[in-house]
Design an enzyme around this catalytic site. Structure first.
Site, PDB file in Angstrom:
ATOM      1  N   ILE A  10       5.827   2.873  -3.532  1.00  0.00           N
ATOM      2  CA  ILE A  10       6.353   1.958  -4.557  1.00  0.00           C
ATOM      3  C   ILE A  10       5.335   0.854  -4.830  1.00  0.00           C
ATOM      4  CG2 ILE A  10       8.182   0.301  -5.110  1.00  0.00           C
ATOM      5  CD1 ILE A  10      10.067   1.937  -3.319  1.00  0.00           C
ATOM      6  N   ALA A  43       0.819  -1.215   0.000  1.00  0.00           N
ATOM      7  CA  ALA A  43       0.000   0.000   0.000  1.00  0.00           C
ATOM      8  C   ALA A  43       0.852   1.264   0.000  1.00  0.00           C
ATOM      9  CB  ALA A  43      -0.929   0.001   1.215  1.00  0.00           C
ATOM     10  N   GLY A  44       2.153   1.107  -0.001  1.00  0.00           N
ATOM     11  CA  GLY A  44       3.038   2.277   0.017  1.00  0.00           C
ATOM     12  C   GLY A  44       3.219   2.853  -1.382  1.00  0.00           C
ATOM     13  N   ARG A  79      20.873   6.246   3.586  1.00  0.00           N
ATOM     14  CA  ARG A  79      20.090   5.006   3.596  1.00  0.00           C
ATOM     15  C   ARG A  79      20.455   4.142   4.797  1.00  0.00           C
ATOM     16  NH1 ARG A  79      21.676   5.477  -1.741  1.00  0.00           N
ATOM     17  NH2 ARG A  79      20.037   6.088  -3.198  1.00  0.00           N
ATOM     18  N   ASP A 100      19.768   1.884  -9.942  1.00  0.00           N
ATOM     19  CA  ASP A 100      21.046   2.580 -10.144  1.00  0.00           C
ATOM     20  C   ASP A 100      21.527   2.375 -11.586  1.00  0.00           C
ATOM     21  OD1 ASP A 100      21.507   3.192  -7.159  1.00  0.00           O
ATOM     22  OD2 ASP A 100      21.141   1.048  -7.193  1.00  0.00           O
ATOM     23  N   HIS A 128      23.821  -0.330  -2.914  1.00  0.00           N
ATOM     24  CA  HIS A 128      22.822   0.688  -3.271  1.00  0.00           C
ATOM     25  C   HIS A 128      22.958   1.816  -2.246  1.00  0.00           C
ATOM     26  CE1 HIS A 128      19.200   2.588  -4.653  1.00  0.00           C
ATOM     27  NE2 HIS A 128      18.646   2.492  -3.457  1.00  0.00           N
TER      28      HIS A 128
HETATM   29  P1  NAD Z   1       6.302   4.072   1.797  1.00  0.00           P
HETATM   30  O1  NAD Z   1       6.436   4.572   3.196  1.00  0.00           O
HETATM   31  O2  NAD Z   1       5.498   4.883   0.842  1.00  0.00           O
HETATM   32  O3  NAD Z   1       5.695   2.622   1.806  1.00  0.00           O
HETATM   33  C1  NAD Z   1       6.193   1.621   2.613  1.00  0.00           C
HETATM   34  C2  NAD Z   1       5.058   0.698   2.935  1.00  0.00           C
HETATM   35  O4  NAD Z   1       5.590  -0.414   3.611  1.00  0.00           O
HETATM   36  C3  NAD Z   1       4.012   1.331   3.855  1.00  0.00           C
HETATM   37  O5  NAD Z   1       2.732   1.137   3.297  1.00  0.00           O
HETATM   38  C4  NAD Z   1       4.182   0.589   5.163  1.00  0.00           C
HETATM   39  O6  NAD Z   1       2.954   0.408   5.858  1.00  0.00           O
HETATM   40  C5  NAD Z   1       4.724  -0.749   4.669  1.00  0.00           C
HETATM   41  N1  NAD Z   1       5.492  -1.467   5.669  1.00  0.00           N
HETATM   42  C6  NAD Z   1       6.344  -0.979   6.588  1.00  0.00           C
HETATM   43  N2  NAD Z   1       6.826  -1.983   7.330  1.00  0.00           N
HETATM   44  C7  NAD Z   1       6.296  -3.131   6.843  1.00  0.00           C
HETATM   45  C8  NAD Z   1       6.408  -4.482   7.203  1.00  0.00           C
HETATM   46  N3  NAD Z   1       7.157  -4.872   8.217  1.00  0.00           N
HETATM   47  N4  NAD Z   1       5.711  -5.391   6.485  1.00  0.00           N
HETATM   48  C9  NAD Z   1       4.923  -5.017   5.462  1.00  0.00           C
HETATM   49  N5  NAD Z   1       4.763  -3.735   5.096  1.00  0.00           N
HETATM   50  C10 NAD Z   1       5.442  -2.809   5.785  1.00  0.00           C
HETATM   51  O7  NAD Z   1       7.789   3.835   1.243  1.00  0.00           O
HETATM   52  P2  NAD Z   1       8.240   3.575  -0.254  1.00  0.00           P
HETATM   53  O8  NAD Z   1       8.533   4.875  -0.906  1.00  0.00           O
HETATM   54  O9  NAD Z   1       7.299   2.624  -0.917  1.00  0.00           O
HETATM   55  O10 NAD Z   1       9.662   2.886  -0.002  1.00  0.00           O
HETATM   56  C11 NAD Z   1       9.751   1.607   0.570  1.00  0.00           C
HETATM   57  C12 NAD Z   1      11.206   1.232   0.797  1.00  0.00           C
HETATM   58  O11 NAD Z   1      11.890   1.110  -0.452  1.00  0.00           O
HETATM   59  C13 NAD Z   1      12.021   2.247   1.602  1.00  0.00           C
HETATM   60  O12 NAD Z   1      12.873   1.577   2.492  1.00  0.00           O
HETATM   61  C14 NAD Z   1      12.813   2.973   0.530  1.00  0.00           C
HETATM   62  O13 NAD Z   1      13.981   3.566   1.059  1.00  0.00           O
HETATM   63  C15 NAD Z   1      13.130   1.816  -0.389  1.00  0.00           C
HETATM   64  N6  NAD Z   1      13.553   2.147  -1.760  1.00  0.00           N
HETATM   65  C16 NAD Z   1      14.509   1.361  -2.301  1.00  0.00           C
HETATM   66  C17 NAD Z   1      14.932   1.596  -3.587  1.00  0.00           C
HETATM   67  C18 NAD Z   1      15.993   0.727  -4.219  1.00  0.00           C
HETATM   68  O14 NAD Z   1      16.423   1.047  -5.335  1.00  0.00           O
HETATM   69  N7  NAD Z   1      16.449  -0.333  -3.598  1.00  0.00           N
HETATM   70  C19 NAD Z   1      14.371   2.641  -4.323  1.00  0.00           C
HETATM   71  C20 NAD Z   1      13.383   3.411  -3.729  1.00  0.00           C
HETATM   72  C21 NAD Z   1      12.976   3.160  -2.430  1.00  0.00           C
HETATM   73  C1  LMR Z   2      16.562   5.656  -4.188  1.00  0.00           C
HETATM   74  O1  LMR Z   2      17.697   5.399  -4.569  1.00  0.00           O
HETATM   75  O2  LMR Z   2      15.817   6.439  -4.790  1.00  0.00           O
HETATM   76  C2  LMR Z   2      16.031   4.974  -2.956  1.00  0.00           C
HETATM   77  O3  LMR Z   2      16.999   4.160  -2.390  1.00  0.00           O
HETATM   78  C3  LMR Z   2      15.432   5.910  -1.995  1.00  0.00           C
HETATM   79  C4  LMR Z   2      16.473   6.714  -1.273  1.00  0.00           C
HETATM   80  O4  LMR Z   2      16.411   6.783  -0.040  1.00  0.00           O
HETATM   81  O5  LMR Z   2      17.327   7.289  -1.937  1.00  0.00           O
END
Ligand code: NAD
Ligand code: LMR
Length: 409
Positions: free
Chosen positions: A98, A95-96, A180, A241, A269
């Site tokens: 992403i 529901a977040g 991060r 990336d 990352h």
């Molecule tokens: P967001 O806050 O919009 O959504 C996160 C969702 O995860 C929320 O709905 C929350 O309720 C849920 N959540 C939290 N803990 C949970 C759990 N234990 N079990 C199930 N659901 C849970 O955040 P977002 O923008 O969707 O980002 C999510 C994650 O992805 C963050 O850690 C962000 O830094 C990471 N991210 C990684 C990359 C990458 O390239 N690896 C890129 C962008 C974001």
């Molecule tokens: C990104 O690279 O966009 C994600 O890992 C989110 C962040 O915290 O930079």
């Protein structure tokens, strides 16, 4: 953030072979390319598919539409799609930001193929269940023909039950001014719990993509807590990336991203990763030669790719979401279908390749051969600058590993 109770579940039943034969008969009966109108086919489709919103809305029955293709002459293609066994895909944080982008694209067939039905198991925290309900309603309203099942839950074992692919997004995102790795305390423990649940409930041979940050070290924690899962199938997402690097090179050279190949993101990352263009090509020519601007590479390109996440947070006020979801789709699609000689940066546990410390989720260039098989790109060399970059990012991964030691059994 309890994740134990089942709040509701949703099931979409899919047509039996008999239903499909009857549907096909309807199409043929109305003539090739015909709409079918109110033929035998339209009665059949209502019989064949039933949607139940279990405890959510009290066994409401609706009559979803069949794919348009079934009624306008592309019936055989649609039939063969239904002939494939559905794959179970579990997504956390559905529901977040992403998750919202991601689940729609999985259900539409962009991740596992336009002929591959999926059963989606969406996992959220207890507070996340209400918005999840809305996401599930939207998924239902999209009437995706490939979506053969939809479940929402806060119970990890239920959510990962029989999962063949897991996309682990659920975790806290960073805000402005944070790195991060500042998320380690909040997020790493999530992956300990989820590793245990995947170990217990997922299908044999499950593959896992960790998106939640810090993705590489979260992958390490997850795999350490899932001893029965093949750790080489636990991957930290580096594709964003890689895509970012390709976008920057395309812009610099005035080419299309599809002209850019063999960019490598080494390491983590994080803003210590090494985006390396020494082996990259643009339209088959050496990117270093085409660009011919080492200062741009060192002072603009590398820092820009390293800090792109922060740049987006500062512009958008929230971390990247659509591009992250798109990269997860790219990652799994290429992992499952293969891309021949193309190179992809993927972080799985190091076996010491390129002098990296074994057991770190160190991103290295790999070829995707299909069905989850990968081959390391070997024999690449580094200049002194590259060696320095490699050491720096490895040091960071070691520090991150040491910070989560308490979560490693
Ligand atoms: P967001 O806050 O919009 O959504 C996160 C969702 O995860 C929320 O709905 C929350 O309720 C849920 N959540 C939290 N803990 C949970 C759990 N234990 N079990 C199930 N659901 C849970 O955040 P977002 O923008 O969707 O980002 C999510 C994650 O992805 C963050 O850690 C962000 O830094 C990471 N991210 C990684 C990359 C990458 O390239 N690896 C890129 C962008 C974001
Ligand atoms: C990104 O690279 O966009 C994600 O890992 C989110 C962040 O915290 O930079």
């Amino acid at each position: 953030m309890g994740q134990t109770s089942r709040r509701y579940s949703v099931c979409l039943k899919f047509p039996t072979l008999t239903d499909l034969m009857r549907i096909r008969k309807g199409i043929l009966g109305s003539g090739c390319g015909g709409t079918g109108g109110k033929s035998e086919g339209s009665a059949t489709r209502n019989e064949g598919v039933e949607t139940m919103w279990g405890r959510l809305t009290g066994a409401m029955r609706v009559l979803p539409r069949q794919p348009v293709a079934l009624w306008n002459g592309a019936g055989m293609r649609a039939m063969s799609s239904f002939a494939k066994k559905p794959k179970v895909v579990s997504v956390t944080g559905a529901a977040g930001a992403i998750g919202y982008s991601l689940v729609i694209r999985i259900a539409s067939g962009e991740m596992l193929g336009k002929d591959q039905p999926v059963i989606l198991k969406l996992i959220e925290t207890e507070p996340g269940m209400k918005p999840l309900k809305g996401v599930m309603m939207e998924l239902q309203d999209c009437a995706f023909p490939l979506l053969h099942g939809l479940h929402g839950t806060a119970d990890l074992e239920e959510g990962f039950g029989d999962a063949e692919h897991c996309v682990l997004v659920g975790a806290r995102p960073r805000g402005p001014g944070m790195e991060r790795k500042d998320l380690m305390t909040a997020n790493a423990a999530i992956f300990e719990t989820q590793g245990k649940a995947i170990n217990k409930a997922a299908a044999k041979g499950v593959s896992v993509l960790v998106v939640g940050n810090p993705a590489n070290t979260n992958s390490l924690v997850l795999a350490a807590n899932a001893p029965d899962v093949d750790s080489s199938k636990v991957m930290a997402m580096m594709r964003l990336d890689q895509n970012r690097a390709m976008g920057q090179i395309a812009e610099k050279t005035g080419c299309l991203v599809s002209d850019v190949e063999k960019v490598v993101i080494w390491g983590n990352h994080s803003n210590n990763q090494y985006p390396d263009i020494h082996h990259a090509t643009v339209k088959g020519e050496s990117a270093m030669k085409v660009i011919n601007d080492e200062a741009w590479m060192k002072e603009t390109f590398i820092p820009r790719v390293q800090k792109r996440g922060a740049e987006i947070i500062s512009a958008r006020g929230a971390s990247s979401a659509a591009s992250a979801a798109s990269s997860a789709i790219d990652h799994f699609r290429d992992y499952v279908y293969g891309t021949g000689d193309m190179w992809h940066s993927i972080a799985i546990p190091s076996k010491g390749e390129y002098n990296t410390t074994p057991g770190l989720w160190f991103s290295l260039p790999r070829k995707c051969l299909g069905d989850g098989k990968m081959e390391l790109v070997e024999g690449l060399t580094f200049n002194a600058f590259g060696e320095e970059m490699m050491k720096k990012v490895e040091k960071e991964l070691i520090e991150e590993r040491d910070a989560v030691k308490h979560l490693l059994p």
